[in-house]
Write an enzyme that holds these catalytic residues in place. Sequence first.
Site, PDB file in Angstrom:
ATOM      1  CB  SER A 261      -1.043   0.098   1.047  1.00  0.00           C
ATOM      2  OG  SER A 261      -0.055   0.178   2.483  1.00  0.00           O
ATOM      3  CE  LYS A 262      -0.226   8.481  -0.687  1.00  0.00           C
ATOM      4  NZ  LYS A 262       0.837   9.196  -1.192  1.00  0.00           N
ATOM      5  NE  ARG A 263      -1.041   5.071   7.006  1.00  0.00           N
ATOM      6  CZ  ARG A 263      -1.748   4.269   7.654  1.00  0.00           C
ATOM      7  NH1 ARG A 263      -1.163   3.043   8.191  1.00  0.00           N
ATOM      8  NH2 ARG A 263      -3.080   4.302   8.071  1.00  0.00           N
TER       9      ARG A 263
END
Length: 494
Positions: A261-263
């Site tokens: 994910s982006k995170r």
Amino acid sequence: MCKQAFNPPAVRVRFAPSPTGYLHIGGLRTALYGYLFARRQGGSLVLRIEDTDRTRFVADAENDIVQALQWCGLEVDEGPEQGGRYGPYRQSERQSLYVKYAESLVASGHAYYAFDTPDSIAELRKTSAAYGIGTRLQMDNSLTQSSEIVRQRLDAKESHVIRLCVPEHEIIRFHDRIKGEVKVASESIDDQVLIKSDGMPTYHLANVVDDHHMAISHVIRGDEWIPSTPKHILLYQMLGWQPPVVAHLPLILSPTGGKLSKRSAERQGIPINVRDYRALGYEPQAVVNFLAFLGWNPGSEEEVFGLKELEQVFSLERVGSAPAQFDLNKLNWFNGQHLRRLEIPALADRVRFYLEKEGIQRPDHHDLEEVCLLVRDRLEHAKDVARRFRYCFADPDEFDPGGVKKRWKADSAELVQGYAARLESIKAFDEPTLETQLRDLAAQHEVGAGRIIHPVRLAVSGTTAGPSLFALLRVLGRDTCVRRLRNAVRILSK
Ligand code: GLU
């Protein structure tokens, strides 16, 4: 009588991003697989911008998506820029179509007007998990009111949505080209909103209406859309349309497991947006090659493919269903492989950019190309030349201490001096001569050639590993070699 030839439906694949942010690397893989499948089958790739969620709309996202596809060479056949006979290709420009179908579903009893409020939904959620089978008859909607009252409320522009009436006790089945048979009980599906209170369609309705209207034959998208597919299948059935073939691509995992994910990417120092890879100087062909292998393999040992080569071999049959792990080291390896495939002048151009960035004085064109030829098999990135191979342009300002300890022996100064003297006097400064002279000197001193090769390499480059020594010496040229050899003797013999 002449029979009309049967024309199988053409393969039409769409890439349907939502412009809610910059195109991320997983989105590019979806676009790539769709593109490769379409090309291999002689079909078309359609770009459709799914911009119905106005709350998450990002103004320059569409442009970013278009740029990213272009950078990788993924040519789109139809889309907002190209146009085409199935346009417009932005959903925000097709709104009336969706409302028409939603209303037809209400008319056929497959959907209903609902006057939900956030409060009434919250109240419902306290006692039931879903708004749907079993609960819809407790709610304020057109199933529980007379049609006259409903009409009055609609005419009075009372806020409402249109919801899908999910059938009871049905098993919804579909065949996924990658995952196989999928079965879902209709009880597990909410009565989906089809038209929101702002009049905009939801993803589900717009997606189905457009896939049908744009004559899409294959829906190729990420694994996270699997739960949406049974809802789409219901809509196809209710609208009396043939659903397209669906293929859900395997999940992309971060290097430590879990969805990329982006995170998680940020935490692990992985660039997430395609534009980041471009800014970091990755070769687009390497990014494409890397992404192609994130879920697919050609069934052979071969790994290095350009886009055009992938177009020849790609098939959905060879896409696996197991999650694929993202590995930046692998991308770097692919990058090195694709740098090697460049013509030398093109490689030199990329390298020059980094030399200038690092403030390294620009060598003349010929010299730079010579250096590129010398080190290209050892590169992972064009910036390596300005860093790891900086010594090709500037005298080393330090010598690897481990290398010195291991390679600089009591007799090194004398041997290196001797070699410098020979380099000064030889006529031809070419590789065979450089080698003959070194071996001759070694024989004269009754030592192995390595006894001279290693200290000489250390002296001219500051390190103990690198490209062929005699090629390196030739590229550096006589004056530089002699100067560096003597400098090293001075510094290392102290
Ligand atoms: N608009 C969806 C997205 O953002 C498209 C999903 C699909 O391909 O159906 O990815």
